[in-house]
Write an enzyme that holds these catalytic residues in place. Structure first.
Site, mmCIF file in Angstrom:
data_model
loop_
_atom_site.group_PDB
_atom_site.id
_atom_site.type_symbol
_atom_site.label_atom_id
_atom_site.label_comp_id
_atom_site.label_asym_id
_atom_site.label_seq_id
_atom_site.Cartn_x
_atom_site.Cartn_y
_atom_site.Cartn_z
ATOM 1 N N LYS A 19 5.017 5.619 -7.408
ATOM 2 C CA LYS A 19 3.600 5.375 -7.132
ATOM 3 C C LYS A 19 2.792 6.674 -7.212
ATOM 4 O O LYS A 19 1.721 6.699 -7.816
ATOM 5 C CB LYS A 19 3.470 4.733 -5.739
ATOM 6 C CG LYS A 19 2.064 4.388 -5.329
ATOM 7 C CD LYS A 19 2.058 3.347 -4.229
ATOM 8 C CE LYS A 19 2.276 3.915 -2.851
ATOM 9 N NZ LYS A 19 1.157 4.765 -2.365
ATOM 10 N N GLY A 94 -4.907 5.767 0.008
ATOM 11 C CA GLY A 94 -5.311 7.116 0.396
ATOM 12 C C GLY A 94 -5.231 8.077 -0.779
ATOM 13 O O GLY A 94 -6.074 8.972 -0.919
ATOM 14 N N SER A 166 0.201 18.187 3.498
ATOM 15 C CA SER A 166 -0.209 16.950 2.828
ATOM 16 C C SER A 166 -0.397 17.189 1.335
ATOM 17 O O SER A 166 -1.226 18.012 0.925
ATOM 18 C CB SER A 166 -1.518 16.436 3.443
ATOM 19 O OG SER A 166 -2.134 15.519 2.560
ATOM 20 N N ASP A 314 7.670 9.135 3.629
ATOM 21 C CA ASP A 314 7.483 7.684 3.500
ATOM 22 C C ASP A 314 8.771 6.897 3.792
ATOM 23 O O ASP A 314 8.746 5.670 3.871
ATOM 24 C CB ASP A 314 6.963 7.345 2.096
ATOM 25 C CG ASP A 314 5.552 7.886 1.889
ATOM 26 O OD1 ASP A 314 4.836 8.107 2.886
ATOM 27 O OD2 ASP A 314 5.165 8.107 0.723
ATOM 28 N N ARG A 345 2.493 4.417 12.111
ATOM 29 C CA ARG A 345 3.874 4.020 11.800
ATOM 30 C C ARG A 345 4.846 4.294 12.943
ATOM 31 O O ARG A 345 5.892 3.634 13.008
ATOM 32 C CB ARG A 345 4.349 4.692 10.505
ATOM 33 C CG ARG A 345 3.729 4.036 9.287
ATOM 34 C CD ARG A 345 4.320 4.508 7.975
ATOM 35 N NE ARG A 345 3.616 3.823 6.887
ATOM 36 C CZ ARG A 345 3.515 4.284 5.642
ATOM 37 N NH1 ARG A 345 4.099 5.431 5.308
ATOM 38 N NH2 ARG A 345 2.862 3.597 4.725
ATOM 39 N N ARG A 387 5.213 -0.112 3.919
ATOM 40 C CA ARG A 387 6.478 0.526 4.341
ATOM 41 C C ARG A 387 7.050 -0.179 5.578
ATOM 42 O O ARG A 387 8.259 -0.221 5.762
ATOM 43 C CB ARG A 387 6.267 2.008 4.655
ATOM 44 C CG ARG A 387 5.631 2.826 3.531
ATOM 45 C CD ARG A 387 6.595 3.225 2.427
ATOM 46 N NE ARG A 387 5.895 3.970 1.408
ATOM 47 C CZ ARG A 387 6.111 3.880 0.096
ATOM 48 N NH1 ARG A 387 7.036 3.068 -0.376
ATOM 49 N NH2 ARG A 387 5.432 4.591 -0.766
#
Ligand code: S3P
Length: 427
Positions: A19, A94, A166, A314, A345, A387
């Site tokens: 992705k 995002g 990030s 992830d 999460r 996820r």
């Protein structure tokens, strides 16, 4: 969807395309000159969000050949304003919002970037701050969230110490750095995925990497690049975890991208004692690719922290599940970023695995799992986070009794997930 444990698993899987690389292949080729052929591009909701924004900006994208997509770049400043559609909808993605934010300040027209309920809650101050230092006109809501308003400006180069590790923030700054008067340097606290650097370099951008700092020089043009997108290691992850934890399993997973900035899960599996074989099949393309083989394993708990976190970010929900099937404790620290993903999460992992009877506790920046407690099937809510939906499904394929998963959102990254699970977990 309903899922239950099967007696034996023996399967060969080709996971869908990466992705992160798919988003970048579209966005970067859109600002390059000329046509590119993207083979095996991921066709999922998130990548469609990127493609839709680019089409609205006047970029021709031809999906008529299925997974082989032709995109025609219009150059660094070639986006066009669309009178009938002034705002671009990034939906749940995002990556779409943060990467486009690096490019739009240098176009000749104003734009608004918006997103769905989840994306509107996610922190955008982390890109607004460095882009503003570069002289971009970019504003969000008072709480630093989308929608983002961007108006044209002339950017200048900066040196920026990133407060969070990030890749999306790094990419936004590097993209903006293409449009400046002098080089831009980003300093990372921990290395994050480097797909942006690799792809921009292959398009002719000048990027220098020195320890934890990455410098990009301003550019007058990028060359388009055709490529074959490897399988997504994040979509190989459910099968790796299923194969390792199931009592009678052998799963081959083919053509998986194994860029070292993404392979934290493989290192963690090996450290936990997993029966995992890795066969590198190509190092010659921009991105390395491997075939993986996973078998039923006797796992032992481990601690995951520091530089390993961005390399497995992830996969951390599925690592919590690994911890349930490992001997002793599995501890995840330094992962507060999990709280600002498509859902919170940390809370979502605890709620899914806790409902199944796992012994798992949240901490501020991660969780602690005590292995060896039987999981029981039940009704699980994926909270519209792909996820978490996939975590719930794989947990259901390992647990006693039947599990029902709602709000799974798997089509964000893995539209064929349920079909594959059905095939893989057949008796
Ligand atoms: C991504 C980077 C990561 C990851 C996300 C995709 C990317 O986010 O969690 O799914 O494509 O750059 P951060 O860079 O914000 O950690």
């Amino acid at each position: 969807m309903n899922v239950s444990r099967k007696k034996r698993i023996s399967a060969k899987i080709q996971p869908p395309a990466d992705k992160s690389i798919s988003h970048r292949a579209l966005i970067f080729n859109a600002i390059a000159d000329g046509k590119a052929e993207l083979k095996n591009l991921l066709d999922s909701e998130d990548v469609r969000s990127t493609a839709h924004c680019l089409s609205t900006l006047g970029i021709p994208i031809d999906w008529s050949q299925g997974k082989n997509v032709i995109i025609t770049g219009k150059g660094l400043r070639g986006f066009q304003s669309n009178e009938s559609q002034k705002s671009l909808d990034c939906n749940n993605s995002g990556t779409t919002m943060r990467l486009l934010s690096g490019i739009l300040p240098s176009q000749s027209f104003p734009t608004t970037l918006e997103g769905d309920a989840s994306l509107q809650k996610r922190p955008m101050g982390r890109i607004i701050e460095p882009l503003t230092l570069m002289n971009a006109n970019i504003t969000g809501t008072t709480s630093g969230t989308a929608p983002l308003q961007i108006t044209p400006s002339n950017l200048h180069g900066i040196t920026y110490d990133m407060p969070v590790a990030s890749a999306q923030v790094k990419s936004a700054i590097l993209l903006a750095g293409l449009y400046t008067n002098k080089p831009t340097t980003v300093v990372e606290s921990e290395p994050t995925r480097n797909h942006t650097e690799l792809m921009l370099q292959s398009m002719g951008a000048k990027i220098n990497h020195d320890n934890n700092s990455i410098q990009i020089e301003p550019s007058s043009a990028l060359g388009s690049v055709s490529l074959t997108i490897p399988g997504d290691i994040s979509s190989a992850a459910p099968w790796l975890v299923l194969g390792a934890c199931h009592p009678n399993a052998e799963i081959q997973i083919q053509k998986v991208g194994t860029n070292p900035t993404r392979t934290g899960l493989l290192d963690i599996l090996l450290r936990m004692g997993a029966q995992l074989e890795i066969e590198t099949i190509t190092d010659s393309e921009i991105e390395p690719m491997s075939n993986l083989l996973i078998r039923t394993s006797q796992l032992i708990g481990t601690t995951i922290a520091g530089e390993e976190i961005p390399r497995a970010i992830d996969e951390l929900p599925l690592i919590a599940l690994l911890g349930c099937y490992a001997k002793g404790q599995t501890i995840v620290r330094d992962a507060q970023e999990l709280r600002v993903k498509e859902s919170n999460r940390i809370d979502a992992i605890i709620s899914v695995l806790g409902a199944m009877g796992a012994k798992i506790e949240a901490t501020e920046d991660g969780f602690v799992v005590e292995g060896g407690h039987t999981l029981n099937g039940t009704l699980l809510d994926g909270q519209m986070d792909h996820r978490i939906g996939i975590l719930a499904a794989i947990a259901g394929a390992l647990a006693e009794n039947e599990t029902e998963v709602i709000n799974d959102a798997v089509s964000i990254s893995y539209p064929t997930f349920w079909n594959t699970l059905e095939k893989v977990a057949k008796v």
